[in-house]
Design an enzyme around this catalytic site. Structure first.
Site, PDB file in Angstrom:
ATOM      1  CE1 TYR A 153      -4.001   2.098   0.665  1.00  0.00           C
ATOM      2  CE2 TYR A 153      -2.686   3.108   2.396  1.00  0.00           C
ATOM      3  CZ  TYR A 153      -3.820   3.101   1.594  1.00  0.00           C
ATOM      4  OH  TYR A 153      -4.739   4.113   1.719  1.00  0.00           O
ATOM      5  CE  LYS A 157      -3.542   4.920  -1.503  1.00  0.00           C
ATOM      6  NZ  LYS A 157      -4.604   5.425  -2.377  1.00  0.00           N
TER       7      LYS A 157
HETATM    8  N1  NAD Z   1      -9.804   5.926   5.092  1.00  0.00           N
HETATM    9  C1  NAD Z   1      -8.551   6.312   5.325  1.00  0.00           C
HETATM   10  O1  NAD Z   1      -8.133   6.422   6.491  1.00  0.00           O
HETATM   11  C2  NAD Z   1      -7.619   6.644   4.184  1.00  0.00           C
HETATM   12  C3  NAD Z   1      -6.372   7.169   4.495  1.00  0.00           C
HETATM   13  C4  NAD Z   1      -5.491   7.495   3.474  1.00  0.00           C
HETATM   14  C5  NAD Z   1      -5.857   7.282   2.157  1.00  0.00           C
HETATM   15  N2  NAD Z   1      -7.098   6.754   1.878  1.00  0.00           N
HETATM   16  C6  NAD Z   1      -7.399   6.546   0.467  1.00  0.00           C
HETATM   17  O2  NAD Z   1      -8.613   7.197   0.145  1.00  0.00           O
HETATM   18  C7  NAD Z   1      -9.283   6.498  -0.905  1.00  0.00           C
HETATM   19  C8  NAD Z   1     -10.700   6.185  -0.489  1.00  0.00           C
HETATM   20  O3  NAD Z   1     -10.647   5.373   0.670  1.00  0.00           O
HETATM   21  P1  NAD Z   1     -11.906   5.056   1.602  1.00  0.00           P
HETATM   22  O4  NAD Z   1     -11.392   5.024   2.985  1.00  0.00           O
HETATM   23  O5  NAD Z   1     -13.052   5.928   1.243  1.00  0.00           O
HETATM   24  O6  NAD Z   1     -12.157   3.522   1.160  1.00  0.00           O
HETATM   25  P2  NAD Z   1     -13.505   2.683   0.918  1.00  0.00           P
HETATM   26  O7  NAD Z   1     -13.068   1.265   1.004  1.00  0.00           O
HETATM   27  O8  NAD Z   1     -14.606   3.171   1.772  1.00  0.00           O
HETATM   28  O9  NAD Z   1     -13.862   3.047  -0.624  1.00  0.00           O
HETATM   29  C9  NAD Z   1     -13.061   2.636  -1.690  1.00  0.00           C
HETATM   30  C10 NAD Z   1     -13.947   2.488  -2.921  1.00  0.00           C
HETATM   31  O10 NAD Z   1     -13.107   2.069  -4.020  1.00  0.00           O
HETATM   32  C11 NAD Z   1     -13.799   1.077  -4.751  1.00  0.00           C
HETATM   33  N3  NAD Z   1     -12.874   0.215  -5.470  1.00  0.00           N
HETATM   34  C12 NAD Z   1     -12.020  -0.706  -4.954  1.00  0.00           C
HETATM   35  N4  NAD Z   1     -11.356  -1.347  -5.935  1.00  0.00           N
HETATM   36  C13 NAD Z   1     -11.788  -0.818  -7.103  1.00  0.00           C
HETATM   37  C14 NAD Z   1     -11.479  -1.071  -8.468  1.00  0.00           C
HETATM   38  N5  NAD Z   1     -10.602  -2.019  -8.819  1.00  0.00           N
HETATM   39  N6  NAD Z   1     -12.111  -0.347  -9.417  1.00  0.00           N
HETATM   40  C15 NAD Z   1     -13.020   0.597  -9.069  1.00  0.00           C
HETATM   41  N7  NAD Z   1     -13.367   0.872  -7.799  1.00  0.00           N
HETATM   42  C16 NAD Z   1     -12.751   0.179  -6.821  1.00  0.00           C
HETATM   43  C17 NAD Z   1     -14.571   0.298  -3.677  1.00  0.00           C
HETATM   44  O11 NAD Z   1     -15.633  -0.465  -4.237  1.00  0.00           O
HETATM   45  C18 NAD Z   1     -15.037   1.424  -2.779  1.00  0.00           C
HETATM   46  O12 NAD Z   1     -16.297   1.938  -3.201  1.00  0.00           O
HETATM   47  C19 NAD Z   1      -8.415   5.261  -1.186  1.00  0.00           C
HETATM   48  O13 NAD Z   1      -7.558   5.531  -2.272  1.00  0.00           O
HETATM   49  C20 NAD Z   1      -7.620   5.103   0.076  1.00  0.00           C
HETATM   50  O14 NAD Z   1      -6.405   4.419  -0.138  1.00  0.00           O
HETATM   51  C21 NAD Z   1      -7.973   6.428   2.850  1.00  0.00           C
END
Ligand code: NAD
Length: 247
Positions: A153, A157
């Site tokens: 991951y 990133k």
């Molecule tokens: N939540 C956190 O603490 C956090 C922290 C840093 C970065 N992020 C990043 O923010 C972004 C959103 O995260 P989140 O927490 O809302 O996650 P989440 O799991 O709630 O949502 C992720 C979405 O991406 C979709 N997805 C997954 N694989 C896919 C694919 N192959 N094609 C199309 N869609 C796909 C999923 O179906 C889901 O709807 C991500 O890139 C994550 O890495 C999140």
């Protein structure tokens, strides 16, 4: 309205941060396309926006697959006539210590997060170049600084930061801004899946002493996707309650 009649595509828009971005952009007058591998979440968010009087479509896509990504971009341009904003937000985790990590765990995370961001940005370039207008916002993470158990991951990133800076250089002449956000610990289904002990440790390292909300992250997306950010490109903005500063 800060995005009146702008056409925005949000990958991973069916859950968490992406869903909050879709709702926020619709409130600001954007036409919102939601690209997600999961039709349930994606259709729900699109329906909700339509019920509130906005315009929205759902496109089922696996961002790892070039033909599906191209089809999604065509669908958006066919429906709305253009594509102004791409939010590369789809992301996944498959945590393991490096010594135990399988090739599948590595490939899955790097393919969705890094290759998916590349394929969507490459496909979006076609309509954006024609229009001579575009805003792309990518999604890194505070763990680009390194995090135990997340070698796949954090590498994906960190790669997104290199990708952002290079695309910013290549796309600038077409009047396309490419930036990146790096969220910390945000309250979404992704972070809810973390073990309790890991959550406690993560909270302890945040100077502001709480998780961020998806809506707070969506406000940063809104700024970077709007014309208020016309002179910002190739940048990475941390939104993490201060987690990335100090020791
Ligand atoms: N939540 C956190 O603490 C956090 C922290 C840093 C970065 N992020 C990043 O923010 C972004 C959103 O995260 P989140 O927490 O809302 O996650 P989440 O799991 O709630 O949502 C992720 C979405 O991406 C979709 N997805 C997954 N694989 C896919 C694919 N192959 N094609 C199309 N869609 C796909 C999923 O179906 C889901 O709807 C991500 O890139 C994550 O890495 C999140």
């Amino acid at each position: 309205m800060r995005l009146k009649e702008k056409v925005a595509l949000i990958t991973g828009g069916g859950s968490g941060i992406g869903a909050a971005v879709a709702r926020r952009f619709a409130e600001e007058g954007a036409f919102v396309a939601i690209g997600d591998v999961n039709p349930r979440g994606g259709e729900q968010v699109a329906d909700e926006i339509k019920r509130r009087g906005g315009r929205s479509i759902f496109c089922q896509v696996d961002v790892r697959k070039r033909d599906e990504v191209n089809r999604m971009i065509d669908q958006v341009v066919q429906e709305f006539g253009r594509l102004d904003i791409l939010i590369n937000n789809a992301g996944v985790t498959r945590d393991n210590l490096s010594a135990r990590m399988s090739e599948e765990e590595w490939d899955f995370v790097v393919d969705v997060n890094l290759k998916g961001t590349f394929l969507c940005s490459q496909a979006a370039f076609r309509p954006m170049r024609k229009q001579r207008y575009g805003k792309i916002v990518n999604t890194a993470s505070v763990v680009v600084r390194g995090n135990m158990g997340q070698v796949n991951y954090s590498s994906s990133k960190a790669g997104i930061i290199g990708l952002t800076r290079t695309l910013a250089l290549e796309y600038a002449r077409a009047n396309i801004n490419v930036n990146c956000i790096a969220p910390g610990f945000i309250d979404t289904p992704m972070s809810a899946a973390m073990p309790e002990k890991t959550k406690e440790l993560a909270l302890d390292r945040i100077p502001i002493k709480r998780m961020g909300t998806p809506e707070e992250v969506a406000n940063l997306h809104l700024f970077l996707a709007s014309d208020e950010a016309n002179y910002i490109t190739g940048q990475v903005i941390f939104i993490d309650g201060g987690a990335s500063i100090g020791i």
